[in-house]
Design an enzyme around this catalytic site. Structure first.
Site, PDB file in Angstrom:
ATOM      1  N   SER A  60      35.962  38.779  41.536  1.00 37.35           N
ATOM      2  CA  SER A  60      36.603  39.994  40.446  1.00 37.35           C
ATOM      3  C   SER A  60      35.850  41.146  39.990  1.00 37.35           C
ATOM      4  CB  SER A  60      37.035  39.135  39.282  1.00 37.35           C
ATOM      5  OG  SER A  60      38.907  38.604  39.646  1.00 37.35           O
ATOM      6  N   ASN A  98      38.227  45.549  37.205  1.00 37.88           N
ATOM      7  CA  ASN A  98      38.066  44.990  36.439  1.00 37.88           C
ATOM      8  C   ASN A  98      36.832  45.322  35.251  1.00 37.88           C
ATOM      9  OD1 ASN A  98      39.676  42.392  36.705  1.00 37.88           O
ATOM     10  ND2 ASN A  98      38.278  42.412  38.357  1.00 37.88           N
ATOM     11  N   GLU A 150      41.978  45.849  46.306  1.00 37.49           N
ATOM     12  CA  GLU A 150      40.848  46.863  45.986  1.00 37.49           C
ATOM     13  C   GLU A 150      39.526  46.263  47.313  1.00 37.49           C
ATOM     14  OE1 GLU A 150      38.373  46.281  41.863  1.00 37.49           O
ATOM     15  OE2 GLU A 150      37.888  48.068  41.830  1.00 37.49           O
TER      16      GLU A 150
END
Ligand code: NAD
Length: 295
Positions: free
Chosen positions: A118, A189, A151
């Site tokens: 992430s 994020n 992503e």
């Protein structure tokens, strides 16, 4: 180019395995824990059943999907014929280092190594291998079988060929690849986590309760889920790790994780996966009493 290995069978790993298998790829899924592997296969089966009930897939695709997934506890055995590995182990830099060193040792030379991290630097992860040109970020969204976005993060040395292959694989999953550069938190994020952290700070400072904060963001901003419920869903340990990576990476206090988040993770209140976070999940979803812990 049909053999995929997914490392880690937790929240994300089972969804990633599901999506690849549903689209005809052979998937070897690896976890150190047998119970996690059993649960992952059960979850995939349940999610496929739901898709059949909603007429999204046929019963034939359901059985073909399950047949394409093989569980393993050994990385070495699982990656022998892999064209692509997607790593989805816990968000801990030292663990990623161990895993990528092992992957580099056992994967075929041409195999691309993708990470679902992430927030951890792709360039840093690539540096643990002898093939930094073949290392890339492939950041799926939760729940993977439902969410369209992947992503794609190019590390400093990621080659154009690697990027193109991963772009094509993402399209083959009927998902939408969006490319970004390699800076802490990437884009998803970097924007989402400060919002979640601010929601936690608002609880911590007693500005409003959990349900009130989530209601405001759902009804006022048309978010499908409030930030605190979303944090439970993502995993509070994962949220904390991401905040730490951004705090360390940018050295900016705006990314400092809320002390309540730190405490909840230390107390093992990780959200859905541990049965309690900002909500309790034992008997349906109920607000957990977090207020007593800091006032
Ligand atoms: N949870 C989310 O919503 C979300 C979304 C996007 C990306 N991610 C990222 O995906 C990755 C995985 O997150 P998660 O939420 O699935 O975590 P998780 O804690 O649910 O699962 C991690 C799994 O890794 C396994 N594992 C640990 N060490 C291992 C090893 N040596 N070999 C094989 N398996 C091992 C654990 O047993 C566990 O099952 C993290 O990098 C996270 O940042 C998470």
């Amino acid at each position: 180019m049909k053999n995929i290995a997914v490392i880690g069978a937790g929240t994300m790993g089972n969804g990633i395995a599901h999506s690849f298998a549903q689209n005809g790829f052979n998937v070897n899924i690896v976890d150190t824990r047998e119970d996690v592997l059993d649960n992952a296969l059960k979850t995939i089966q349940q999610n496929l059943e739901r898709q059949v009930k909603k007429d999204l897939i046929t019963a034939e695709i359901q059985s073909k999907t399950i047949a394409l997934i093989q569980p393993f506890t050994s990385i070495e055995k699982a990656v022998q014929k892999a064209n692509l590995v997607v790593e989805a182990v816990s968000e801990a830099p030292t663990l990623k280092q161990t895993i990528f060193q092992e992957l580099d040792k056992h994967c075929p030379e041409a195999c691309i190594l993708a990470t679902n991290t992430s927030s951890i630097s792709i360039t840093q992860i690539a540096s643990y291998t002898q093939r930094p040109d073949k290392v890339i970020g492939m950041h799926f969204m939760n729940p993977v079988p439902v969410m369209k976005l992947v992503e794609i993060i190019k590390g400093y040395s990621t080659s154009e060929e690697t990027y193109q292959s991963v772009y094509d694989w993402t399209k083959a999953l009927d998902k939408v690849p969006v490319v970004v550069n390699d800076y802490p938190g990437f884009i998803a994020n970097r924007i989402l986590m400060p919002m979640i952290n601010e929601a936690i700070i608002s609880v911590f400072e007693g500005v409003a309760g959990v349900v009130e904060i989530d209601s405001i963001m759902k009804l006022g901003m048309a978010h499908p889920m409030g930030p605190l419920q979303l944090a439970d869903f993502i995993g509070l340990d994962t949220c904390l790790s991401i905040m730490k990576v951004m705090y360390d990476g940018f050295k900016n206090p705006k990314y400092a994780p809320c002390p309540l988040l730190v405490n909840m993770v230390q107390a093992g209140k990780l959200g859905v996966k541990s049965g309690e976070g900002f909500y309790s999940y034992a008997k349906g979803i109920k607000e957990a009493d977090v207020s007593q812990r800091f006032r």
